[in-house]
Scaffold this active site. Structure first.
Site, PDB file in Angstrom:
ATOM      1  N   GLU A 225       0.841  -1.215   0.000  1.00 31.25           N
ATOM      2  CA  GLU A 225       0.000   0.000   0.000  1.00 31.25           C
ATOM      3  C   GLU A 225       0.867   1.254   0.000  1.00 31.25           C
ATOM      4  O   GLU A 225       1.682   1.462   0.897  1.00 31.25           O
ATOM      5  CB  GLU A 225      -0.898  -0.010   1.249  1.00 31.25           C
ATOM      6  CG  GLU A 225      -1.796   1.218   1.366  1.00 31.25           C
ATOM      7  CD  GLU A 225      -2.640   1.203   2.647  1.00 31.25           C
ATOM      8  OE1 GLU A 225      -2.432   0.297   3.500  1.00 31.25           O
ATOM      9  OE2 GLU A 225      -3.479   2.097   2.816  1.00 31.25           O
ATOM     10  N   ASP A 258      -5.269   3.089  -1.470  1.00 28.44           N
ATOM     11  CA  ASP A 258      -6.105   3.688  -0.419  1.00 28.44           C
ATOM     12  C   ASP A 258      -6.602   5.014  -0.975  1.00 28.44           C
ATOM     13  O   ASP A 258      -5.796   5.855  -1.414  1.00 28.44           O
ATOM     14  CB  ASP A 258      -5.259   3.880   0.850  1.00 28.44           C
ATOM     15  CG  ASP A 258      -6.054   4.416   2.024  1.00 28.44           C
ATOM     16  OD1 ASP A 258      -6.768   5.420   1.834  1.00 28.44           O
ATOM     17  OD2 ASP A 258      -5.936   3.874   3.130  1.00 28.44           O
ATOM     18  N   HIS A 261      -4.889   8.250  -0.087  1.00 34.14           N
ATOM     19  CA  HIS A 261      -3.431   8.348  -0.200  1.00 34.14           C
ATOM     20  C   HIS A 261      -2.936   8.998  -1.489  1.00 34.14           C
ATOM     21  O   HIS A 261      -1.839   8.705  -1.962  1.00 34.14           O
ATOM     22  CB  HIS A 261      -2.813   6.951  -0.061  1.00 34.14           C
ATOM     23  CG  HIS A 261      -2.902   6.413   1.325  1.00 34.14           C
ATOM     24  ND1 HIS A 261      -2.272   5.263   1.735  1.00 34.14           N
ATOM     25  CD2 HIS A 261      -3.540   6.874   2.426  1.00 34.14           C
ATOM     26  CE1 HIS A 261      -2.534   5.033   3.009  1.00 34.14           C
ATOM     27  NE2 HIS A 261      -3.306   5.995   3.447  1.00 34.14           N
ATOM     28  N   ASP A 325     -11.164   1.449   5.034  1.00 35.29           N
ATOM     29  CA  ASP A 325     -10.152   1.971   5.962  1.00 35.29           C
ATOM     30  C   ASP A 325     -10.569   3.363   6.421  1.00 35.29           C
ATOM     31  O   ASP A 325     -10.271   4.355   5.750  1.00 35.29           O
ATOM     32  CB  ASP A 325      -8.777   2.011   5.282  1.00 35.29           C
ATOM     33  CG  ASP A 325      -7.668   2.380   6.262  1.00 35.29           C
ATOM     34  OD1 ASP A 325      -7.949   2.476   7.474  1.00 35.29           O
ATOM     35  OD2 ASP A 325      -6.517   2.577   5.820  1.00 35.29           O
TER      36      ASP A 325
HETATM   37  C1  LIG Z   1      -4.518   1.624  10.047  1.00 35.11           C
HETATM   38  C2  LIG Z   1      -4.035   2.258   8.790  1.00 35.11           C
HETATM   39  O1  LIG Z   1      -4.991   3.069   8.240  1.00 35.11           O
HETATM   40  C3  LIG Z   1      -3.647   1.311   7.737  1.00 35.11           C
HETATM   41  O2  LIG Z   1      -2.778   0.350   8.188  1.00 35.11           O
HETATM   42  C4  LIG Z   1      -3.031   1.866   6.460  1.00 35.11           C
HETATM   43  O3  LIG Z   1      -3.738   1.135   5.529  1.00 35.11           O
HETATM   44  C5  LIG Z   1      -3.162   3.313   6.134  1.00 35.11           C
HETATM   45  O4  LIG Z   1      -3.996   3.647   5.361  1.00 35.11           O
HETATM   46  C6  LIG Z   1      -2.255   4.338   6.710  1.00 35.11           C
HETATM   47  O5  LIG Z   1      -2.565   5.614   6.277  1.00 35.11           O
HETATM   48 MN   LIG Z   2      -5.100   2.232   4.166  1.00 32.85          MN
END
Ligand SMILES: C[C@H](O)[C@H](O)[C@@H](O)C(=O)CO
Ligand SMILES: [Mn+2]
Length: 417
Positions: A225, A258, A261, A325
Site C-alpha cells: 500500500e 487507499d 493516499h 479503511d
Molecule cells: C490503520 C491504517 O490506516 C492502515 O494500516 C493503512 O492502511 C493506512 O492507510 C495508513 O494511512
Molecule cells: Mn489504508
C-alpha cells in the site's frame, strides 16, 4: 405500499433498459467487503505493552463505548454485521493479537496468537485479512521501518512481516479462502530529503527478503500500500505510488490503493482500468479523505459511486478486493462501520443498475449528449426501492431503522464500558 410492491414498480423502470435486477441482487450477494476491525477501537490494538498511535495517522474524537478487549471488539463487529447485508470479511492488524497477558514482540508473533479470531471467524462464516503493524512501536519512533538505515531495525520489521505472512497463511488454510496480507509502512521525512533513492533501495531489499518464501496463493495474497504523505512525512514518503506500482508489477504482488493516499483531486476511480490492464488483481482501502488523509467514514459520494462503476462495468468484481479503511472516534463506532459498509454495498448496487453497455456504446458512437443525459437521469431512478428490498431479503434492517438497533446496543452495552 409494501417494500415488495415498491420494488416491483422500480424493477420495471430498470427492465425497460434491459437491466436484470434480480440477477444484479444475486451478484451483489457474492461480493465480500473486507471490514477493518480498527474502526472499533481507534486503532489501539491489544498489545500488552501498547504504544501510542503513531506513523503519521491520527484518530480524533472521544465518543464513549470504544472496544477495550478482543471480546468487546468481536461483539461490536457482530452487531454491525447484523445490520449489513451479505457475507463479508474482517481485516485485522497484527496489534490485535491475543497473547494472554504475555509480552510477545511483533517479530515473534505466531498463528496461535490469532486462534480466537479464527474460531470466531469460523463461527460467523467470515473470511479474514491481515496487516503487519509497522507503527505505534518504539522501533518505528523516528518514522522509519523497512527503509531504516539501521540494519537491526530493518531486520526486526522484516521478521515481523515474515511472521505476518505465516499468520495469514494459517488464516487462509483454516478458513478456506485466501487472506489478503497488506504491507503499509509509515516511512518518510518531514522535510525535503537530500537523498530520495537510498531509502527506496533499502525498502526494495527489505520487501525482497519478506517475499523470499513463496506462499501458496490459495492461502495468502500479498499486497503493498502506497501513500503520498502523513503527519511527519509531509515532504517525502519512501513507499510512494510509483515505487509500489513498479514493485508489484515486477514481483507479481498486488497494489493496494487507499483512496485517501493521493493528491486531493487525483481519483482512484481513474486508476482501476489502467492498472487492471497490467495486473490480474488489485486491492482497495476505501476511505474518505477530507482535505487530507483524514479517514472519515465512507459516504455515498460521487467518487465512491465512480469507483463502484469502474469495478462493475469492467467486470472486475473478482479482480478488485474491496476493503475499507476509516476510523472516526467522534461518532458511535458500530454506526460508523454500518454507514460505511452499507454505502460501499449501495454503490455497487447502484453501479449494477446503470445501463453500462448502452452507455459504452454511446461513447463509442461519439454520442456524448445522450451519454450525459442518461448518466444524469439515472441518478434519480428509484434505486432506493431496490436497495430496501435487498436489505429486507437479506434479513437486515431497512432504511434508517438500523439506527434503533445501534441505539439499543449503545444503551445496553457500549454505555457500560
Ligand atoms: C490503520 C491504517 O490506516 C492502515 O494500516 C493503512 O492502511 C493506512 O492507510 C495508513 O494511512
Ligand atoms: Mn489504508
Amino acid at each position: 405500499m409494501s417494500i415488495k410492491q415498491s420494488y416491483e414498480l422500480a424493477k420495471k423502470e430498470y427492465e425497460k433498459w434491459g437491466i436484470n435486477v434480480d440477477e444484479a441482487l444475486e451478484k451483489l450477494k457474492q461480493v465480500p467487503i473486507s471490514i477493518h476491525c480498527w474502526q472499533g477501537d481507534d486503532v489501539s490494538g491489544f498489545e500488552v505493552n501498547k504504544g501510542e498511535l503513531s506513523g503519521g495517522i491520527d484518530v480524533t474524537g472521544n465518543y464513549p463505548g470504544k472496544a477495550r478487549t478482543p471480546e468487546e471488539l468481536r461483539s461490536d463487529l457482530e452487531k454491525a454485521l447484523t445490520l449489513i447485508p451479505g457475507k463479508h470479511r474482517v481485516n485485522l492488524h497484527a496489534i490485535y493479537a491475543e497473547t494472554n497477558g504475555e509480552v510477545v514482540e511483533r517479530d515473534k508473533l505466531e498463528p496461535k496468537h490469532f486462534e480466537n479470531w479464527v474460531n470466531w471467524a469460523k463461527e460467523n462464516g467470515l473470511g479474514l485479512d491481515f496487516n503487519p503493524t509497522l507503527f505505534s512501536h518504539e522501533k518505528s519512533a523516528d518514522g522509519l521501518t523497512l527503509s531504516h538505515p539501521d540494519q537491526e531495525i530493518r531486520e526486526f520489521w522484516i521478521n515481523h512481516c515474515i511472521a505476518s505472512r505465516k499468520i495469514a497463511e494459517y488464516f487462509g488454510k483454516e478458513l478456506g479462502s485466501p487472506t489478503l496480507t497488506n504491507i503499509w509502512i509509515p516511512d518518510g521525512y518531514k522535510d525535503v530529503p537530500s537523498d530520495r533513492l537510498t531509502p527506496r533501495v533499502r525498502l526494495k531489499e527489505s520487501l525482497d527478503k519478506i517475499f523470499e518464501e513463496e506462499i501458496d496463493e490459495q492461502y495468502n495474497i500479498d499486497a503493498v500500500e502506497s501513500k503520498l504523505f502523513g503527519i511527519g512525512s509531509e515532504s517525502y514518503v519512501v513507499g510512494s505510488h510509483e515505487f509500489y506500482l513498479g514493485y508489484a508489477l515486477k514481483n507479481n504482488k498486488l497494489c493496494l490503493l487507499d483512496t485517501g493516499h493521493y493528491h486531493p483531486t487525483e481519483m482512484v476511480s481513474n486508476k482501476i482500468s489502467a492498472m487492471l490492464l497490467y495486473s490480474d488483481k488489485l486491492a482497495l482501502h476505501v476511505s474518505r479523505p477530507v482535505r487530507w488523509d483524514s479517514d472519515h467514514v465512507v459516504t455515498l459520494d460521487d467518487e465512491l459511486k465512480e469507483i463502484a462503476l469502474e469495478i462493475v462495468r469492467n467486470d472486475a468484481l473478482e479482480k478488485v478486493m474491496i476493503g475499507l479503511d476509516f476510523f472516526d472516534a467522534s461518532i458511535n463506532r458500530v454506526a460508523a462501520w454500518t454507514i460505511g459498509t452499507r454505502n460501499m454495498i449501495k454503490s455497487l448496487l447502484n453501479a449494477m443498475l446503470v445501463p453500462n453497455d448502452h452507455l459504452k456504446q454511446l461513447q463509442e458512437e461519439g454520442n456524448f449528449t445522450e451519454r450525459l443525459a442518461l448518466i444524469e437521469e439515472f441518478k434519480t431512478y428509484p434505486f432506493g426501492a431496490i436497495w430496501d428490498y435487498y436489505c429486507e431479503q437479506m434479513g437486515v434492517p431497512v432504511k434508517e431503522t438500523w439506527l434503533e438497533d445501534v441505539k439499543k446496543y449503545e444503551k445496553e452495552v457500549l454505555s457500560n464500558r
